[in-house]
Design a protein around this motif. Structure first.
Motif, PDB file in Angstrom:
ATOM      1  N   CYS A  52       0.841  -1.192   0.000  1.00  0.00           N
ATOM      2  CA  CYS A  52       0.000   0.000   0.000  1.00  0.00           C
ATOM      3  C   CYS A  52       0.880   1.248   0.000  1.00  0.00           C
ATOM      4  O   CYS A  52       2.084   1.182   0.253  1.00  0.00           O
ATOM      5  CB  CYS A  52      -0.941   0.019   1.200  1.00  0.00           C
ATOM      6  N   THR A  53       0.274   2.371  -0.292  1.00  0.00           N
ATOM      7  CA  THR A  53       0.937   3.664  -0.161  1.00  0.00           C
ATOM      8  C   THR A  53       0.079   4.553   0.729  1.00  0.00           C
ATOM      9  O   THR A  53      -1.108   4.303   0.930  1.00  0.00           O
ATOM     10  CB  THR A  53       1.133   4.356  -1.524  1.00  0.00           C
ATOM     11  N   GLN A  93      -2.549  11.683  -6.080  1.00  0.00           N
ATOM     12  CA  GLN A  93      -1.593  10.703  -5.571  1.00  0.00           C
ATOM     13  C   GLN A  93      -2.153   9.284  -5.648  1.00  0.00           C
ATOM     14  O   GLN A  93      -1.406   8.321  -5.871  1.00  0.00           O
ATOM     15  CB  GLN A  93      -1.220  11.048  -4.127  1.00  0.00           C
ATOM     16  N   SER A  97      -0.333   6.069  -7.590  1.00  0.00           N
ATOM     17  CA  SER A  97      -0.111   4.760  -6.964  1.00  0.00           C
ATOM     18  C   SER A  97      -0.748   3.644  -7.775  1.00  0.00           C
ATOM     19  O   SER A  97      -0.135   2.585  -7.996  1.00  0.00           O
ATOM     20  CB  SER A  97      -0.690   4.763  -5.544  1.00  0.00           C
ATOM     21  N   LYS A 100       1.122   2.575 -10.854  1.00  0.00           N
ATOM     22  CA  LYS A 100       2.354   1.834 -10.571  1.00  0.00           C
ATOM     23  C   LYS A 100       2.095   0.448  -9.984  1.00  0.00           C
ATOM     24  O   LYS A 100       3.028  -0.238  -9.577  1.00  0.00           O
ATOM     25  CB  LYS A 100       3.234   2.656  -9.630  1.00  0.00           C
ATOM     26  N   VAL A 102      -0.043  -0.406  -7.335  1.00  0.00           N
ATOM     27  CA  VAL A 102      -0.461  -0.485  -5.935  1.00  0.00           C
ATOM     28  C   VAL A 102      -1.979  -0.667  -5.873  1.00  0.00           C
ATOM     29  O   VAL A 102      -2.721  -0.021  -6.629  1.00  0.00           O
ATOM     30  CB  VAL A 102      -0.038   0.783  -5.163  1.00  0.00           C
ATOM     31  N   TYR A 105      -4.548   2.359  -0.941  1.00  0.00           N
ATOM     32  CA  TYR A 105      -4.060   3.727  -0.735  1.00  0.00           C
ATOM     33  C   TYR A 105      -4.700   4.266   0.535  1.00  0.00           C
ATOM     34  O   TYR A 105      -5.912   4.150   0.739  1.00  0.00           O
ATOM     35  CB  TYR A 105      -4.480   4.563  -1.945  1.00  0.00           C
ATOM     36  N   ILE A 304       8.110   2.804  -5.202  1.00  0.00           N
ATOM     37  CA  ILE A 304       7.224   1.716  -5.623  1.00  0.00           C
ATOM     38  C   ILE A 304       7.925   0.840  -6.652  1.00  0.00           C
ATOM     39  O   ILE A 304       7.826  -0.402  -6.610  1.00  0.00           O
ATOM     40  CB  ILE A 304       5.917   2.283  -6.201  1.00  0.00           C
TER      41      ILE A 304
END
Length: 323
Positions: A52-53, A93, A97, A100, A102, A105, A304
């Motif tokens: 996760c981010t 954002q 994510s 890329k 992910v 979030y 990431i």
């Protein structure tokens, strides 16, 4: 008696270890412990990995006195202070994510809790993310109540984050402005609202291994299966600025023992991973199977792209863990 093999057998047989049994693992040979923890991880979780981010959605000026935190108004640290970000910034954002790779979030905000107006504003951001992306949304908005959590769930979030930080016994040594019971109440309120919960803690605060085990046992009792493990990054200006950093070996032992205690959980390397010499590789071979990627709240993380390459090399598959 070989404690590692005996206790591994119990876990693989579907039994939960007691505190006393977990304490037997504190001084066993590290390599054997890590190999056994990895075997447990493979048995219960396969090669699934939850990455996760996070975004620092509101920064600084926090009313709480947590001694590890750069955002506390009690301490003088070099961070940016700003109010709740607008939807475009938070959504932007999230899109990066998702592009890329992910799948989850999280919006994280400073302060004891968001007020009702802030919750409503944050819900608009959650709705926008869910409308314009396929990424799952987690939030960390402090000590909210069940009514506020229901709003967040209706907006489209599926998980909330609220760390216990440490054991009940050690918690008063790190924070005096809210209590352990405040955290438990928040977690159970979120669960009643139908949200999954992510909760773990920080290691390297001066706590003992017994404190760490006690924390995970409480998390297990609460039915939580996403457990972030933060390694203290001593921040200049906080009371813990001179704390010694934990070694890679200590972190491997910690995550391995956690895996023995919660065999079917996602054990998530979080803040401080960049301090490890190998950026967490050995921990990912010792029971950990999740991570926060990219930047943390006030410190730099690991990109990431680097993490995705690492996971491919380790044979992990990125999935959304909904436990």
């Amino acid at each position: 008696m070989n404690h590692v093999q005996n206790l591994k057998g119990k876990v693989l047989n579907g039994e939960f270890l007691s505190k006393e049994e977990a304490l037997l693992l504190v001084n066993v040979p590290l390599e054997e412990l890590c190999l056994a923890a990895n075997e447990i991880r493979q048995c219960f979780c396969g090669n699934n990995f939850d990455i996760c981010t996070i975004i620092n959605g509101k920064s600084g000026r926090c009313s709480e006195d947590c001694k590890y935190c750069a955002q506390s108004s009690f301490y003088h640290t070099a961070i940016n202070n700003y109010p709740l970000l607008d939807t475009n910034q938070i959504l932007g954002q999230a899109k990066i994510s998702e592009r890329k790779g992910v799948l989850r979030y999280s919006i994280v905000t400073s302060g004891k809790k968001l007020n009702d107006d802030e919750v409503d504003k944050a819900c608009e951001s959650i709705k926008a993310i869910r409308k314009e992306t396929g990424i799952a949304v987690c939030v960390s908005f402090g000590l909210l109540d069940e009514v506020q959590f229901k709003k967040i769930k209706e907006a489209g979030a599926t998980r909330i984050h609220n760390n216990l930080e440490t054991s009940r016994n050690y918690f008063p040594k790190i924070c005096s402005t809210h209590s352990y019971d405040d955290k438990i109440k928040t977690i159970t309120s979120a669960q009643r609202a139908g949200l999954n919960v992510c909760s773990g803690g920080i290691v390297g605060l001066g706590e003992t291994m017994e404190d760490r085990i006690d924390m995970v046992l409480t998390i297990r009792e609460l039915g939580i299966r996403s457990i972030p493990v933060n390694m203290l990054n001593p921040i200049s200006g906080t009371p813990y600025e001179d704390n010694d950093k934990l070694s890679d070996e200590e972190m491997c032992r910690i995550v391995a023992i956690f895996r023995f205690l919660v065999p079917n959980a996602s054990i998530r390397l979080a803040g401080g991973r960049g301090l490890l010499k190998d950026k967490g590789v050995k921990c990912f071979q010792s029971g950990a199977n999740a991570a926060i990627s990219a930047d943390m709240l006030t410190t730099a993380g690991i990109s990431i792209e680097q993490d995705m390459q690492l996971l491919e090399e380790l044979g992990y598959k990125v999935v959304l863990w909904n436990g």
